[in-house]
Motif scaffolding. Structure first.
Motif, PDB file in Angstrom:
ATOM      1  N   VAL A 194     -32.911  -5.394 -53.752  1.00 55.40           N
ATOM      2  CA  VAL A 194     -33.637  -5.041 -53.084  1.00 55.40           C
ATOM      3  C   VAL A 194     -35.529  -4.404 -54.122  1.00 55.40           C
ATOM      4  N   SER A 195     -36.236  -4.493 -54.269  1.00 55.10           N
ATOM      5  CA  SER A 195     -36.934  -3.484 -54.994  1.00 55.10           C
ATOM      6  C   SER A 195     -38.078  -2.835 -54.129  1.00 55.10           C
ATOM      7  N   THR A 196     -37.964  -1.629 -54.662  1.00 56.70           N
ATOM      8  CA  THR A 196     -39.580  -0.758 -54.157  1.00 56.70           C
ATOM      9  C   THR A 196     -39.655   0.413 -55.393  1.00 56.70           C
ATOM     10  N   LYS A 197     -41.195   0.877 -55.380  1.00 54.53           N
ATOM     11  CA  LYS A 197     -42.032   1.472 -55.886  1.00 54.53           C
ATOM     12  C   LYS A 197     -42.068   2.669 -55.277  1.00 54.53           C
ATOM     13  N   VAL A 198     -41.877   4.095 -56.543  1.00 54.23           N
ATOM     14  CA  VAL A 198     -41.720   5.365 -56.267  1.00 54.23           C
ATOM     15  C   VAL A 198     -43.239   6.088 -56.652  1.00 54.23           C
ATOM     16  N   ASP A 199     -43.476   6.406 -55.304  1.00 50.40           N
ATOM     17  CA  ASP A 199     -45.209   7.028 -55.661  1.00 50.40           C
ATOM     18  C   ASP A 199     -44.814   8.745 -54.673  1.00 50.40           C
ATOM     19  N   ILE A 200     -45.472   9.744 -55.583  1.00 49.30           N
ATOM     20  CA  ILE A 200     -45.586  10.646 -55.312  1.00 49.30           C
ATOM     21  C   ILE A 200     -46.522  11.303 -56.109  1.00 49.30           C
ATOM     22  N   GLU A 201     -47.359  12.409 -54.282  1.00 49.91           N
ATOM     23  CA  GLU A 201     -48.159  12.792 -54.548  1.00 49.91           C
ATOM     24  C   GLU A 201     -48.535  14.274 -54.444  1.00 49.91           C
ATOM     25  N   THR A 202     -48.509  15.270 -55.077  1.00 50.28           N
ATOM     26  CA  THR A 202     -49.123  16.959 -54.616  1.00 50.28           C
ATOM     27  C   THR A 202     -50.527  17.650 -54.322  1.00 50.28           C
ATOM     28  N   LYS A 203     -50.445  17.622 -53.520  1.00 49.82           N
ATOM     29  CA  LYS A 203     -51.460  18.391 -52.912  1.00 49.82           C
ATOM     30  C   LYS A 203     -52.281  19.992 -53.674  1.00 49.82           C
ATOM     31  N   ILE A 204     -50.781  20.333 -53.687  1.00 55.37           N
ATOM     32  CA  ILE A 204     -51.570  21.682 -54.387  1.00 55.37           C
ATOM     33  C   ILE A 204     -50.536  21.698 -55.765  1.00 55.37           C
ATOM     34  N   GLY A 205     -51.367  22.208 -56.942  1.00 51.74           N
ATOM     35  CA  GLY A 205     -50.268  21.953 -58.038  1.00 51.74           C
ATOM     36  C   GLY A 205     -50.611  21.253 -58.371  1.00 51.74           C
ATOM     37  N   ASP A 206     -49.423  20.848 -59.722  1.00 54.19           N
ATOM     38  CA  ASP A 206     -49.223  19.276 -60.098  1.00 54.19           C
ATOM     39  C   ASP A 206     -47.957  19.469 -60.233  1.00 54.19           C
ATOM     40  N   LEU A 207     -48.342  17.636 -60.776  1.00 58.55           N
ATOM     41  CA  LEU A 207     -46.257  17.356 -59.642  1.00 58.55           C
ATOM     42  C   LEU A 207     -45.606  17.531 -60.963  1.00 58.55           C
ATOM     43  N   LYS A 208     -44.389  18.378 -61.227  1.00 57.93           N
ATOM     44  CA  LYS A 208     -42.944  18.787 -62.064  1.00 57.93           C
ATOM     45  C   LYS A 208     -42.555  17.802 -61.933  1.00 57.93           C
ATOM     46  N   GLU A 209     -43.445  16.856 -63.207  1.00 60.56           N
ATOM     47  CA  GLU A 209     -42.543  15.259 -63.744  1.00 60.56           C
ATOM     48  C   GLU A 209     -40.690  15.305 -63.527  1.00 60.56           C
ATOM     49  N   GLU A 210     -40.401  16.512 -64.808  1.00 58.58           N
ATOM     50  CA  GLU A 210     -39.035  17.087 -65.143  1.00 58.58           C
ATOM     51  C   GLU A 210     -38.100  16.956 -63.499  1.00 58.58           C
ATOM     52  N   THR A 211     -38.749  16.589 -62.891  1.00 57.98           N
ATOM     53  CA  THR A 211     -38.137  17.656 -61.508  1.00 57.98           C
ATOM     54  C   THR A 211     -37.574  16.833 -60.404  1.00 57.98           C
ATOM     55  N   ILE A 212     -38.248  15.600 -60.795  1.00 61.39           N
ATOM     56  CA  ILE A 212     -38.621  14.018 -60.402  1.00 61.39           C
ATOM     57  C   ILE A 212     -36.645  13.531 -60.125  1.00 61.39           C
ATOM     58  N   LYS A 213     -36.497  13.717 -59.043  1.00 60.92           N
ATOM     59  CA  LYS A 213     -34.583  12.655 -58.837  1.00 60.92           C
ATOM     60  C   LYS A 213     -35.080  11.938 -58.283  1.00 60.92           C
ATOM     61  N   TYR A 214     -33.637  10.929 -58.257  1.00 60.00           N
ATOM     62  CA  TYR A 214     -33.419  10.321 -57.439  1.00 60.00           C
ATOM     63  C   TYR A 214     -31.992  10.005 -56.826  1.00 60.00           C
ATOM     64  N   ILE A 215     -31.366   9.187 -56.657  1.00 58.57           N
ATOM     65  CA  ILE A 215     -30.414   8.693 -55.922  1.00 58.57           C
ATOM     66  C   ILE A 215     -30.526   7.114 -55.111  1.00 58.57           C
ATOM     67  N   VAL A 216     -29.142   6.540 -55.672  1.00 56.11           N
ATOM     68  CA  VAL A 216     -29.098   5.116 -54.341  1.00 56.11           C
ATOM     69  C   VAL A 216     -27.191   5.748 -53.454  1.00 56.11           C
ATOM     70  N   SER A 217     -26.943   5.896 -51.846  1.00 54.02           N
ATOM     71  CA  SER A 217     -26.151   5.892 -51.430  1.00 54.02           C
ATOM     72  C   SER A 217     -26.014   5.651 -50.303  1.00 54.02           C
ATOM     73  N   ASP A 218     -25.212   5.765 -49.976  1.00 56.51           N
ATOM     74  CA  ASP A 218     -24.993   5.211 -48.688  1.00 56.51           C
ATOM     75  C   ASP A 218     -24.519   6.259 -47.466  1.00 56.51           C
ATOM     76  N   TYR A 219     -25.006   7.756 -48.017  1.00 54.99           N
ATOM     77  CA  TYR A 219     -24.793   9.012 -47.856  1.00 54.99           C
ATOM     78  C   TYR A 219     -26.614   9.943 -47.411  1.00 54.99           C
ATOM     79  N   LYS A 220     -26.279  10.003 -46.453  1.00 55.65           N
ATOM     80  CA  LYS A 220     -28.018  10.494 -46.204  1.00 55.65           C
ATOM     81  C   LYS A 220     -28.110  11.821 -47.089  1.00 55.65           C
TER      82      LYS A 220
END
Length: 178
Positions: A29-55
């Motif tokens: 499976v492939s999926t694209k991540v899109d992140i928007e913020t209504k207030i301020g700018d997005l802090k790119e350095e804070t964006i993290k992800y994980i693929v896990s079987d645990y929510k």
């Protein structure tokens, strides 16, 4: 002076996936991540992800806005978890819908697996199963080669008979899942 409460002020970044989960098992499976913020700018350095079987897993891998995430080589139910913050340190956590993945081959079982004595005829049943995405096709071939490519369709649990030949013969089977 009148103060107006702005609900969007309290919202952290909003994550959207181009594919948010799967309804059936997939190999990859492939999926694209899109992140928007209504207030301020997005802090790119804070964006993290994980693929896990645990929510509740903690996002630990860096990801950029617009990046594609590919999940491959896993079997089971997995989630993509994305955490991010905006420039005024309002953070959010996103947990995807489940992604159902299957990279495990079906299992094939023979009713009788070979014989040590000669006979005019031999029969065996061929049964295949897949614990995740269900069986799609079952094929077989008989002959003197263990590496022949199965080409004849067989009903799951069907009987294969070898007769009218002399020598060592094999039943070679192949099962594919959905």
């Amino acid at each position: 002076i009148t103060f107006v409460k702005r609900d969007d002020y309290y919202e952290g970044p909003v994550v959207t996936l181009s594919q948010n989960g799967t309804s059936e098992y997939q190999k990859k499976v492939s999926t694209k991540v899109d992140i928007e913020t209504k207030i301020g700018d997005l802090k790119e350095e804070t964006i993290k992800y994980i693929v896990s079987d645990y929510k509740d897993a903690e996002a630990t891998e860096p990801v950029t806005n617009g990046q594609e995430i590919t999940i491959d080589g896993r079997t089971g139910t997995y989630y993509i978890i994305v955490e991010s913050c905006n420039s005024i340190d309002i953070c959010s956590r996103f947990v995807s819908e489940p992604f159902y993945l299957d990279n495990t081959a079906p299992t094939i079982v023979y009713g009788t697996n070979g014989a040590s004595t000669y006979a005019k005829s031999r029969s065996t049943t061929v049964t295949a199963s897949d614990s995740h995405s269900q069986l799609n096709t079952l094929k077989y071939i008989t002959g003197t080669s263990k590496t022949a490519t199965p080409s004849t369709a067989l009903t799951n649990g069907g009987k294969v008979t070898i007769s009218g030949v002399t020598g060592n013969y094999y039943v070679v089977s192949q099962a594919c899942d959905k």
